[in-house]
Design a protein around this motif. Structure first.
Motif, PDB file in Angstrom:
ATOM      1  N   TYR A  14     -81.593 150.973 -46.845  1.00  0.00           N
ATOM      2  CA  TYR A  14     -82.334 152.224 -46.773  1.00  0.00           C
ATOM      3  C   TYR A  14     -82.543 152.653 -45.322  1.00  0.00           C
ATOM      4  CZ  TYR A  14     -83.229 151.285 -51.699  1.00  0.00           C
ATOM      5  OH  TYR A  14     -83.071 151.017 -53.033  1.00  0.00           O
ATOM      6  N   ALA A  15     -82.727 151.677 -44.428  1.00  0.00           N
ATOM      7  CA  ALA A  15     -82.826 152.006 -43.006  1.00  0.00           C
ATOM      8  C   ALA A  15     -81.507 152.589 -42.503  1.00  0.00           C
ATOM      9  CB  ALA A  15     -83.220 150.770 -42.202  1.00  0.00           C
ATOM     10  N   TYR A  16     -80.390 152.007 -42.956  1.00  0.00           N
ATOM     11  CA  TYR A  16     -79.081 152.542 -42.576  1.00  0.00           C
ATOM     12  C   TYR A  16     -78.910 153.972 -43.077  1.00  0.00           C
ATOM     13  CZ  TYR A  16     -74.111 153.570 -42.942  1.00  0.00           C
ATOM     14  OH  TYR A  16     -72.888 154.198 -42.873  1.00  0.00           O
ATOM     15  N   LEU A  17     -79.232 154.209 -44.341  1.00  0.00           N
ATOM     16  CA  LEU A  17     -79.106 155.552 -44.897  1.00  0.00           C
ATOM     17  C   LEU A  17     -79.984 156.547 -44.137  1.00  0.00           C
ATOM     18  CD1 LEU A  17     -79.170 154.705 -48.713  1.00  0.00           C
ATOM     19  CD2 LEU A  17     -77.194 155.559 -47.437  1.00  0.00           C
ATOM     20  N   ALA A  18     -81.216 156.159 -43.845  1.00  0.00           N
ATOM     21  CA  ALA A  18     -82.123 157.049 -43.120  1.00  0.00           C
ATOM     22  C   ALA A  18     -81.603 157.319 -41.710  1.00  0.00           C
ATOM     23  CB  ALA A  18     -83.515 156.445 -43.064  1.00  0.00           C
ATOM     24  N   PHE A  19     -81.051 156.294 -41.086  1.00  0.00           N
ATOM     25  CA  PHE A  19     -80.501 156.462 -39.744  1.00  0.00           C
ATOM     26  C   PHE A  19     -79.365 157.480 -39.755  1.00  0.00           C
ATOM     27  CE2 PHE A  19     -77.306 155.426 -36.577  1.00  0.00           C
ATOM     28  CZ  PHE A  19     -78.052 155.397 -35.419  1.00  0.00           C
ATOM     29  N   GLU A  20     -78.465 157.368 -40.705  1.00  0.00           N
ATOM     30  CA  GLU A  20     -77.334 158.278 -40.780  1.00  0.00           C
ATOM     31  C   GLU A  20     -77.761 159.700 -41.149  1.00  0.00           C
ATOM     32  OE1 GLU A  20     -74.251 157.802 -39.946  1.00  0.00           O
ATOM     33  OE2 GLU A  20     -74.153 155.622 -39.714  1.00  0.00           O
ATOM     34  N   GLN A  21     -78.777 159.817 -41.981  1.00  0.00           N
ATOM     35  CA  GLN A  21     -79.220 161.122 -42.467  1.00  0.00           C
ATOM     36  C   GLN A  21     -80.140 161.835 -41.480  1.00  0.00           C
ATOM     37  OE1 GLN A  21     -78.087 162.542 -45.123  1.00  0.00           O
ATOM     38  NE2 GLN A  21     -79.472 164.255 -45.475  1.00  0.00           N
ATOM     39  N   ARG A  64     -77.163 149.206 -56.505  1.00  0.00           N
ATOM     40  CA  ARG A  64     -76.636 150.352 -57.247  1.00  0.00           C
ATOM     41  C   ARG A  64     -77.200 151.660 -56.695  1.00  0.00           C
ATOM     42  NH1 ARG A  64     -77.794 146.718 -62.142  1.00  0.00           N
ATOM     43  NH2 ARG A  64     -75.761 145.733 -62.494  1.00  0.00           N
ATOM     44  N   GLN A  65     -78.503 151.645 -56.415  1.00  0.00           N
ATOM     45  CA  GLN A  65     -79.128 152.876 -55.935  1.00  0.00           C
ATOM     46  C   GLN A  65     -78.614 153.275 -54.557  1.00  0.00           C
ATOM     47  OE1 GLN A  65     -83.269 152.938 -54.718  1.00  0.00           O
ATOM     48  NE2 GLN A  65     -83.563 154.917 -55.711  1.00  0.00           N
ATOM     49  N   VAL A  66     -78.480 152.318 -53.645  1.00  0.00           N
ATOM     50  CA  VAL A  66     -78.035 152.692 -52.300  1.00  0.00           C
ATOM     51  C   VAL A  66     -76.585 153.179 -52.328  1.00  0.00           C
ATOM     52  CG1 VAL A  66     -79.710 151.207 -51.143  1.00  0.00           C
ATOM     53  CG2 VAL A  66     -77.415 150.329 -51.606  1.00  0.00           C
ATOM     54  N   LEU A  67     -75.756 152.600 -53.191  1.00  0.00           N
ATOM     55  CA  LEU A  67     -74.393 153.096 -53.323  1.00  0.00           C
ATOM     56  C   LEU A  67     -74.389 154.535 -53.843  1.00  0.00           C
ATOM     57  CD1 LEU A  67     -72.653 149.911 -54.729  1.00  0.00           C
ATOM     58  CD2 LEU A  67     -72.170 150.991 -52.516  1.00  0.00           C
ATOM     59  N   TRP A  68     -75.263 154.805 -54.811  1.00  0.00           N
ATOM     60  CA  TRP A  68     -75.374 156.164 -55.326  1.00  0.00           C
ATOM     61  C   TRP A  68     -75.888 157.123 -54.260  1.00  0.00           C
ATOM     62  CZ3 TRP A  68     -74.075 160.008 -58.144  1.00  0.00           C
ATOM     63  CH2 TRP A  68     -74.910 161.128 -58.223  1.00  0.00           C
ATOM     64  N   LEU A  69     -76.942 156.722 -53.550  1.00  0.00           N
ATOM     65  CA  LEU A  69     -77.509 157.590 -52.519  1.00  0.00           C
ATOM     66  C   LEU A  69     -76.486 157.901 -51.434  1.00  0.00           C
ATOM     67  CD1 LEU A  69     -81.063 155.999 -52.155  1.00  0.00           C
ATOM     68  CD2 LEU A  69     -80.530 158.259 -53.090  1.00  0.00           C
ATOM     69  N   ALA A  70     -75.728 156.899 -51.046  1.00  0.00           N
ATOM     70  CA  ALA A  70     -74.687 157.127 -50.052  1.00  0.00           C
ATOM     71  C   ALA A  70     -73.663 158.139 -50.570  1.00  0.00           C
ATOM     72  CB  ALA A  70     -74.015 155.809 -49.688  1.00  0.00           C
ATOM     73  N   HIS A  71     -73.248 157.942 -51.818  1.00  0.00           N
ATOM     74  CA  HIS A  71     -72.297 158.876 -52.439  1.00  0.00           C
ATOM     75  C   HIS A  71     -72.875 160.282 -52.501  1.00  0.00           C
ATOM     76  CE1 HIS A  71     -69.663 160.661 -55.476  1.00  0.00           C
ATOM     77  NE2 HIS A  71     -70.738 160.915 -56.186  1.00  0.00           N
ATOM     78  N   PHE A 163     -95.401 148.453 -43.667  1.00  0.00           N
ATOM     79  CA  PHE A 163     -95.187 147.422 -44.680  1.00  0.00           C
ATOM     80  C   PHE A 163     -93.716 147.302 -45.062  1.00  0.00           C
ATOM     81  CE2 PHE A 163     -96.569 151.464 -46.360  1.00  0.00           C
ATOM     82  CZ  PHE A 163     -95.537 151.811 -47.216  1.00  0.00           C
ATOM     83  N   GLY A 164     -92.877 148.167 -44.523  1.00  0.00           N
ATOM     84  CA  GLY A 164     -91.463 148.130 -44.855  1.00  0.00           C
ATOM     85  C   GLY A 164     -90.668 148.972 -43.883  1.00  0.00           C
ATOM     86  N   VAL A 165     -89.355 148.922 -44.063  1.00  0.00           N
ATOM     87  CA  VAL A 165     -88.451 149.735 -43.256  1.00  0.00           C
ATOM     88  C   VAL A 165     -87.482 150.476 -44.188  1.00  0.00           C
ATOM     89  CG1 VAL A 165     -88.556 148.274 -41.199  1.00  0.00           C
ATOM     90  CG2 VAL A 165     -86.876 147.750 -42.977  1.00  0.00           C
ATOM     91  N   TRP A 176     -92.440 156.490 -44.862  1.00  0.00           N
ATOM     92  CA  TRP A 176     -91.708 155.272 -45.207  1.00  0.00           C
ATOM     93  C   TRP A 176     -90.578 155.575 -46.169  1.00  0.00           C
ATOM     94  CZ3 TRP A 176     -92.142 152.623 -50.185  1.00  0.00           C
ATOM     95  CH2 TRP A 176     -91.365 151.444 -50.237  1.00  0.00           C
ATOM     96  N   GLY A 177     -89.415 155.056 -45.847  1.00  0.00           N
ATOM     97  CA  GLY A 177     -88.302 155.097 -46.775  1.00  0.00           C
ATOM     98  C   GLY A 177     -87.358 156.266 -46.559  1.00  0.00           C
ATOM     99  N   PHE A 178     -86.139 156.068 -47.023  1.00  0.00           N
ATOM    100  CA  PHE A 178     -85.121 157.116 -46.959  1.00  0.00           C
ATOM    101  C   PHE A 178     -85.584 158.372 -47.677  1.00  0.00           C
ATOM    102  CE2 PHE A 178     -81.347 158.996 -49.121  1.00  0.00           C
ATOM    103  CZ  PHE A 178     -80.719 159.511 -48.001  1.00  0.00           C
TER     104      PHE A 178
END
Length: 213
Positions: A14-21, A64-71, A163-165, A176-178
């Motif tokens: 999720y940190a990777y997705l947020a970074f890219e987005q 599964r969710q991160v693959l979907w979100l990336a797609h 509490f998270g990244v 917090w979160g993507f």
């Protein structure tokens, strides 16, 4: 110009997705971002939590969710060969390329993509050596100064209530979160909701029951 602090651990998809987005989210705004690596496990330990990948059904759903979100968002992502992995070498390497507990976007991007593109083992010794050679850190990743900065980043995050990244902090507000990126954009655009009191009231709800441990 708004100052945003992006707290991250390369272990988090999720940190990777947020970074890219993030550049798309902030398009058209005047802003500056500080990228601060920290050990996500330190937050989990402090709050007495398990990580998403430590709960088997949640682990499967997360991937599964991160693959979907990336797609869905047009972000390139392949799951690494093994996950979770020990992120300490990556965190220390990144910090060794920066100063005062911060890294630039190029370093963050290079390390994130080492993990989340190509489907290889993020902790493979040969790949880590090649990554270190490419980044050419100015400091020793195994040095005491770098280790102290990593601990300090976690301590700072805990003091801020993280509490998270990924966690993005601006004007003392935590996002917090993507999936919080649209909310962050709304705040930076001056959406009136943020001045209407709901943000503050959400933190004043009484606890009705406490689950015994």
């Amino acid at each position: 110009m708004k100052q945003i602090t992006f707290h991250l651990d390369f272990i988090s998809p999720y940190a990777y997705l947020a970074f890219e987005q993030l550049p798309r989210t902030l398009q058209g705004l005047s802003y500056s971002v500080d990228y601060k690596p920290l050990l996500f496990a330190a937050l989990l330990k402090h709050h007495g939590q398990l990580g998403p990948a430590e709960i088997r059904p949640k682990r499967d759903w997360t991937y599964r969710q991160v693959l979907w979100l990336a797609h869905a968002h047009g972000i390139e992502l392949q799951l690494p060969a093994a996950h979770p992995f020990n992120p300490l070498p990556l965190l220390r390497l990144a910090l060794a390329c920066g100063a005062d507990g911060k890294i630039n976007r190029y370093v963050a991007e290079t390390v994130f993509r080492h993990v989340w593109r190509g489907g290889a083992d993020a902790g493979d010794a040969a790949r880590l050596a090649a990554l270190a050679q490419a980044l050419a850190p100015a400091r020793d990743p195994a040095g005491d100064a770098v280790k102290a900065e990593l601990r300090a980043n976690a301590d700072e995050a805990i003091a801020l209530g993280l509490f998270g990244v990924p966690a993005l902090v601006v004007d003392g507000r935590l996002f917090w979160g993507f999936d919080a990126l649209p909310m962050l954009r709304a705040y930076l655009d001056g959406a009136p909701w943020f001045a209407a009191g709901d943000w503050e009231r959400a933190g004043q709800v009484a606890t009705g029951a406490v689950r015994p441990h």
